[in-house]
Design a protein around this motif. Structure first.
Motif, PDB file in Angstrom:
ATOM      1  N   LEU A  80       0.820  -1.216   0.000  1.00 48.70           N
ATOM      2  CA  LEU A  80       0.000   0.000   0.000  1.00 48.70           C
ATOM      3  C   LEU A  80       0.852   1.263   0.000  1.00 48.70           C
ATOM      4  CD1 LEU A  80      -2.878  -1.124   2.385  1.00 48.70           C
ATOM      5  CD2 LEU A  80      -3.000  -0.731  -0.088  1.00 48.70           C
ATOM      6  N   ARG A  81       1.947   1.243   0.739  1.00 50.29           N
ATOM      7  CA  ARG A  81       2.836   2.407   0.820  1.00 50.29           C
ATOM      8  C   ARG A  81       3.282   2.849  -0.582  1.00 50.29           C
ATOM      9  NH1 ARG A  81       2.201   5.079   4.542  1.00 50.29           N
ATOM     10  NH2 ARG A  81       2.364   3.586   6.222  1.00 50.29           N
ATOM     11  N   MET A  82       3.483   1.872  -1.484  1.00 54.09           N
ATOM     12  CA  MET A  82       3.945   2.172  -2.839  1.00 54.09           C
ATOM     13  C   MET A  82       2.836   2.726  -3.736  1.00 54.09           C
ATOM     14  SD  MET A  82       7.101   1.569  -2.865  1.00 54.09           S
ATOM     15  CE  MET A  82       7.590   1.558  -4.593  1.00 54.09           C
ATOM     16  N   ARG A  83       1.595   2.567  -3.304  1.00 52.43           N
ATOM     17  CA  ARG A  83       0.480   2.904  -4.202  1.00 52.43           C
ATOM     18  C   ARG A  83      -0.370   4.090  -3.752  1.00 52.43           C
ATOM     19  NH1 ARG A  83       2.046  -2.089  -4.604  1.00 52.43           N
ATOM     20  NH2 ARG A  83       2.057  -3.067  -6.677  1.00 52.43           N
ATOM     21  N   LEU A  84      -0.093   4.563  -2.548  1.00 53.59           N
ATOM     22  CA  LEU A  84      -0.837   5.725  -2.037  1.00 53.59           C
ATOM     23  C   LEU A  84       0.122   6.878  -1.824  1.00 53.59           C
ATOM     24  CD1 LEU A  84      -2.894   3.410  -0.869  1.00 53.59           C
ATOM     25  CD2 LEU A  84      -3.509   5.242   0.700  1.00 53.59           C
ATOM     26  N   SER A  85      -0.372   8.084  -2.060  1.00 50.99           N
ATOM     27  CA  SER A  85       0.424   9.212  -1.597  1.00 50.99           C
ATOM     28  C   SER A  85      -0.499  10.376  -1.290  1.00 50.99           C
ATOM     29  CB  SER A  85       1.513   9.587  -2.582  1.00 50.99           C
ATOM     30  OG  SER A  85       0.937  10.097  -3.726  1.00 50.99           O
ATOM     31  N   GLY A  86       0.068  11.362  -0.618  1.00 53.16           N
ATOM     32  CA  GLY A  86      -0.798  12.434  -0.147  1.00 53.16           C
ATOM     33  C   GLY A  86      -0.161  13.797  -0.246  1.00 53.16           C
ATOM     34  N   SER A 108      14.862   9.383  -5.625  1.00 52.36           N
ATOM     35  CA  SER A 108      15.836   8.351  -5.231  1.00 52.36           C
ATOM     36  C   SER A 108      15.251   7.456  -4.124  1.00 52.36           C
ATOM     37  CB  SER A 108      17.162   8.985  -4.802  1.00 52.36           C
ATOM     38  OG  SER A 108      16.986   9.663  -3.575  1.00 52.36           O
ATOM     39  N   PHE A 109      14.410   8.036  -3.226  1.00 50.70           N
ATOM     40  CA  PHE A 109      13.760   7.184  -2.205  1.00 50.70           C
ATOM     41  C   PHE A 109      12.901   6.119  -2.870  1.00 50.70           C
ATOM     42  CE2 PHE A 109      13.445  11.138   0.782  1.00 50.70           C
ATOM     43  CZ  PHE A 109      14.792  10.994   1.107  1.00 50.70           C
ATOM     44  N   TYR A 110      12.216   6.546  -3.936  1.00 52.08           N
ATOM     45  CA  TYR A 110      11.305   5.610  -4.620  1.00 52.08           C
ATOM     46  C   TYR A 110      12.012   4.800  -5.705  1.00 52.08           C
ATOM     47  CZ  TYR A 110       7.241   8.006  -2.592  1.00 52.08           C
ATOM     48  OH  TYR A 110       6.303   8.509  -1.747  1.00 52.08           O
ATOM     49  N   PRO A 113      13.794   6.948 -11.896  1.00 53.59           N
ATOM     50  CA  PRO A 113      14.842   7.634 -12.648  1.00 53.59           C
ATOM     51  C   PRO A 113      14.622   9.158 -12.665  1.00 53.59           C
ATOM     52  CG  PRO A 113      13.273   6.628 -14.139  1.00 53.59           C
ATOM     53  CD  PRO A 113      12.874   6.204 -12.760  1.00 53.59           C
ATOM     54  N   ARG A 114      15.687   9.891 -12.986  1.00 52.34           N
ATOM     55  CA  ARG A 114      15.598  11.360 -13.042  1.00 52.34           C
ATOM     56  C   ARG A 114      14.583  11.822 -14.083  1.00 52.34           C
ATOM     57  NH1 ARG A 114      20.743  14.586 -11.038  1.00 52.34           N
ATOM     58  NH2 ARG A 114      20.842  13.433  -9.096  1.00 52.34           N
ATOM     59  N   SER A 115      14.410  11.016 -15.130  1.00 48.41           N
ATOM     60  CA  SER A 115      13.455  11.424 -16.171  1.00 48.41           C
ATOM     61  C   SER A 115      12.042  11.547 -15.573  1.00 48.41           C
ATOM     62  CB  SER A 115      13.464  10.417 -17.324  1.00 48.41           C
ATOM     63  OG  SER A 115      13.165   9.138 -16.821  1.00 48.41           O
ATOM     64  N   ARG A 116      11.761  10.739 -14.544  1.00 46.59           N
ATOM     65  CA  ARG A 116      10.448  10.836 -13.889  1.00 46.59           C
ATOM     66  C   ARG A 116      10.319  12.177 -13.150  1.00 46.59           C
ATOM     67  NH1 ARG A 116       5.271  10.219 -14.309  1.00 46.59           N
ATOM     68  NH2 ARG A 116       4.237  10.126 -12.297  1.00 46.59           N
ATOM     69  N   SER A 117      11.430  12.655 -12.579  1.00 46.91           N
ATOM     70  CA  SER A 117      11.398  13.966 -11.909  1.00 46.91           C
ATOM     71  C   SER A 117      10.991  15.037 -12.913  1.00 46.91           C
ATOM     72  CB  SER A 117      12.764  14.333 -11.335  1.00 46.91           C
ATOM     73  OG  SER A 117      13.188  13.357 -10.436  1.00 46.91           O
ATOM     74  N   ASP A 118      11.598  14.976 -14.113  1.00 48.00           N
ATOM     75  CA  ASP A 118      11.274  15.973 -15.141  1.00 48.00           C
ATOM     76  C   ASP A 118       9.799  15.876 -15.520  1.00 48.00           C
ATOM     77  OD1 ASP A 118      13.913  16.663 -15.092  1.00 48.00           O
ATOM     78  OD2 ASP A 118      14.457  15.468 -16.843  1.00 48.00           O
ATOM     79  N   GLU A 119       9.325  14.635 -15.622  1.00 47.09           N
ATOM     80  CA  GLU A 119       7.915  14.427 -16.014  1.00 47.09           C
ATOM     81  C   GLU A 119       6.960  15.066 -15.005  1.00 47.09           C
ATOM     82  OE1 GLU A 119       8.457  10.062 -17.955  1.00 47.09           O
ATOM     83  OE2 GLU A 119       6.865  10.263 -16.439  1.00 47.09           O
ATOM     84  N   VAL A 120       7.227  14.815 -13.703  1.00 43.22           N
ATOM     85  CA  VAL A 120       6.269  15.326 -12.711  1.00 43.22           C
ATOM     86  C   VAL A 120       6.333  16.857 -12.609  1.00 43.22           C
ATOM     87  CG1 VAL A 120       5.994  13.202 -11.354  1.00 43.22           C
ATOM     88  CG2 VAL A 120       7.792  14.830 -10.731  1.00 43.22           C
ATOM     89  N   LEU A 121       7.523  17.404 -12.812  1.00 45.21           N
ATOM     90  CA  LEU A 121       7.609  18.877 -12.792  1.00 45.21           C
ATOM     91  C   LEU A 121       6.815  19.465 -13.955  1.00 45.21           C
ATOM     92  CD1 LEU A 121      11.289  19.515 -11.643  1.00 45.21           C
ATOM     93  CD2 LEU A 121       9.187  20.002 -10.400  1.00 45.21           C
ATOM     94  N   GLU A 122       6.866  18.773 -15.074  1.00 46.22           N
ATOM     95  CA  GLU A 122       6.090  19.187 -16.253  1.00 46.22           C
ATOM     96  C   GLU A 122       4.586  19.092 -15.936  1.00 46.22           C
ATOM     97  OE1 GLU A 122       7.834  19.705 -19.408  1.00 46.22           O
ATOM     98  OE2 GLU A 122       5.897  20.600 -19.978  1.00 46.22           O
ATOM     99  N   ALA A 150       4.266  13.907  -4.796  1.00 40.52           N
ATOM    100  CA  ALA A 150       3.230  12.894  -4.574  1.00 40.52           C
ATOM    101  C   ALA A 150       2.973  12.076  -5.839  1.00 40.52           C
ATOM    102  CB  ALA A 150       1.947  13.554  -4.094  1.00 40.52           C
ATOM    103  N   MET A 151       3.211  12.694  -7.009  1.00 37.32           N
ATOM    104  CA  MET A 151       2.941  11.999  -8.283  1.00 37.32           C
ATOM    105  C   MET A 151       4.088  11.077  -8.708  1.00 37.32           C
ATOM    106  SD  MET A 151       0.013  13.134  -9.117  1.00 37.32           S
ATOM    107  CE  MET A 151      -0.078  12.212 -10.637  1.00 37.32           C
ATOM    108  N   LEU A 152       5.277  11.245  -8.082  1.00 38.04           N
ATOM    109  CA  LEU A 152       6.477  10.527  -8.540  1.00 38.04           C
ATOM    110  C   LEU A 152       6.231   9.043  -8.757  1.00 38.04           C
ATOM    111  CD1 LEU A 152       9.398  12.011  -6.422  1.00 38.04           C
ATOM    112  CD2 LEU A 152       9.365  11.757  -8.918  1.00 38.04           C
ATOM    113  N   ASN A 153       5.524   8.472  -7.800  1.00 38.39           N
ATOM    114  CA  ASN A 153       5.369   7.020  -7.808  1.00 38.39           C
ATOM    115  C   ASN A 153       4.158   6.537  -8.586  1.00 38.39           C
ATOM    116  OD1 ASN A 153       6.924   5.001  -6.935  1.00 38.39           O
ATOM    117  ND2 ASN A 153       5.744   4.610  -5.074  1.00 38.39           N
TER     118      ASN A 153
END
Ligand SMILES: Nc1ncnc2c1ncn2[C@@H]1O[C@H](COP(=O)(O)OP(=O)(O)OP(=O)(O)O)[C@@H](O)[C@H]1O
Length: 314
Positions: A80-86, A108-110, A113-122, A150-153
């Protein structure tokens, strides 16, 4: 794991949570479906935060059962920890880190990749602020940063606990646009607690109104507005309210309230134009001065006010 479109992702059955003598959530049964955007509305102390904290696994119920994605916190915490965020009302960040460094740290906690960081900022429209220090962000930008993290994962369920409290109306509206788009594009199930009626109206498929730990009523906005009270609202400003008492004794009138401070009368009527006709005759015959006359459809605010009148303060 792919699941059916109309699948229940959260199931509350007879859930109760107590703090000593106080019952914060009282025998609540509630199903929430995949992709739904649902609002929990209610006055202070209604039990909204306690309810979402049980969804997040931060509090355990004293009675009843909670299933999330078919699992339980007690047995399937890692899943559940991997599938919920707030996103909370306020998130603490390290002020001296830059926006991209902050998102990369969480990525990095999750193990994303860095490309995901760019995606969520977008996704949250913060790409232009990538190199800004977090301490220099405005309130609305900080909330968007919290949303990006919160969207990273790619969460299946997102809890938004008063995410726009304290933001100015324009920034709040911008945040709503982003939330609505995220819900549509990601099909993430979103659970929002809020005090802003228009936020729930704008964003949510379904609205649950809570009071004293119980769900008082729930439904789509249309269902809530039509089931609870038919009619339209007539409002006007009048200083000599006592002279208008007779107006209330009309079959067309469902309910009446008067606010001394603004000198505004608010009348729920079956038929707005019939009432307006009667009102204009009445003020002409009795030589009463009224202004700022408005006839309008009901909003969630009106429903809340009338529920408040009937139940909230009993
Ligand atoms: N840890 C706690 N210990 C004792 N009482 C608590 C605790 N958490 C919540 N409560 C009480 O439970 C009731 C429900 O609180 P909760 O925070 O869930 O309401 P809420 O609807 O989120 O209110 P608000 O809109 O003010 O945030 C309140 O009376 C509150 O004082």
């Amino acid at each position: 794991m792919k699941m059916a479109a109309n699948e229940k992702v959260i199931e509350f059955k007879g859930v109760t949570k107590r703090f000593k003598d106080l019952t914060a959530v009282n025998d609540v049964s509630l199903d929430i479906h995949r992709g739904e955007f649902i609002a929990l509305l209610g006055p202070n102390g209604a039990g909204k935060t306690t309810l979402v904290e049980m969804i997040e696994g931060l509090k355990q119920p004293d009675a009843g059962s909670i299933r999330i994605l078919g699992k339980e916190w007690a047995r399937d915490e890692a899943f559940l920890r991997m599938r919920l965020s707030g996103v909370l009302q306020e998130t603490l960040f390290i002020g001296k880190l830059r926006v991209d460094e902050t998102v990369n740290l969480f990525a990095s906690f999750y193990k994303r990749p860095r490309s995901r960081s760019d995606e969520v900022l977008e996704l949250v429209e913060l790409t232009g602020k990538r190199k800004a220090l977090v301490e220099g962000l405005s309130g609305g930008q900080r909330q968007r940063l919290a949303l990006a993290i919160a969207m990273l994962n790619e969460p299946e369920i997102m809890i938004l606990d008063e995410p726009t409290t304290g933001l100015d109306p324009q920034v709040r509206r911008g945040t709503w646009e982003i939330l609505r788009r995220l819900n549509r594009e990601t099909r993430s199930t979103m659970i929002l607690t809020t005090h802003y009626m228009e936020e729930a109206e704008f964003l949510c498929d379904r609205i649950c109104i809570m009071h004293q730990g119980r769900i008082l009523t729930q439904g789509t906005l249309d269902e809530l507005l039509h089931t609870h009270e038919p009619g339209e609202i007539v409002e006007y400003r009048v200083q000599n309210e006592q002279a208008c008492v007779e107006l209330r004794q009309n079959d067309n009138v469902i309910s009446y309230s008067y606010d001394q401070v603004s000198a505004k009368a608010r009348i729920l009527v079956h038929n707005g134009s019939d009432f307006l006709f009667r009102l204009s005759e009445f003020v002409r015959d009795h030589k009463i001065k009224i202004d700022e006359i408005v006839v309008r459809k009901k909003t969630l605010d009106d429903l809340f006010l009338s529920l408040a009148g009937r139940g909230f303060h009993e």
